[in-house]
Write an enzyme that holds these catalytic residues in place. Structure first.
Site, PDB file in Angstrom:
ATOM      1  CD  GLU A  67     -65.187   2.403  36.988  1.00  0.00           C
ATOM      2  OE1 GLU A  67     -65.869   1.170  36.919  1.00  0.00           O
ATOM      3  OE2 GLU A  67     -64.572   2.687  37.946  1.00  0.00           O
ATOM      4  CD  GLU A  73     -71.480  -3.294  26.726  1.00  0.00           C
ATOM      5  OE1 GLU A  73     -71.654  -4.220  27.302  1.00  0.00           O
ATOM      6  OE2 GLU A  73     -70.907  -2.418  27.464  1.00  0.00           O
ATOM      7  CB  CYS A 102     -75.982  -1.590  31.597  1.00  0.00           C
ATOM      8  SG  CYS A 102     -75.566   0.066  30.365  1.00  0.00           S
TER       9      CYS A 102
END
Length: 171
Positions: free
Chosen positions: A71, A82, A119
């Site tokens: 992050e 990923e 996502c």
């Protein structure tokens, strides 16, 4: 084919093939891949979400490449596990096919995996590498039924996808 009741237009449905495995039925090599993904969560940098995600990619040559989410205070500058794994795999093992990826998420509040799927950006990235290597990339993840799911190709995660093959048809 079905008809839309209101408009009479043709209506179609898409199906996503997947297989569910219990812990006991999980093949040994997949169990080891999930263990590597779980270990990779320890390398996550998650000071904002406290949600650790790790991935492990099984390469055609038997190597395993891991990734973890990273992050950044400048949202959305972080990167998912990923995509970290995909970039590492393609950089460290050029020309070697990626066979499967296992994804594990563990919140800082516990050590129990929670359900998570890639996502949208990761789905597109997985598909890009699948098209690039001209070979399916299985996607494995933990489900809310306390099972492990296997989708035989990342293409099933992104219906109506857009790839380099579509760009070739434009010009």
């Amino acid at each position: 084919m079905m008809k839309d009741e209101k408009t009479g237009a043709d209506s179609k449905a898409m199906n996503v093939p997947y297989t569910l495995y219990s812990e006991e039925d999980l093949p040994a090599e997949i169990s080891r891949l999930f263990a590597s993904a779980r270990e990779a969560t320890a390398q996550s940098y998650v000071p904002y979400s406290s949600f650790r995600v790790g991935s492990a990619i099984a390469m055609e040559d038997g190597q395993v490449v891991t990734g973890s989410n990273q992050e950044n205070a400048s949202f959305p500058a972080g990167i998912c596990s990923e995509r970290v794994g995909l970039v590492k795999a393609s950089t460290l093992h050029p020309g070697v096919k990626m066979m499967r990826i296992a994804i594990v998420a563990i919140p800082d509040s516990g050590n129990i995996p929670v359900p998570v799927t890639p996502c949208g950006i990761c789905r597109q990235s997985l598909l890009e590498y699948e098209v690039r290597q001209d070979s399916p990339l299985e996607v494995w993840f933990y489900t809310s039924e306390n099972k492990y799911a296997c989708i035989p190709s990342s293409s099933f995660l992104l219906p109506f996808s857009f790839t380099k093959n579509d760009l070739k048809s434009i010009g």
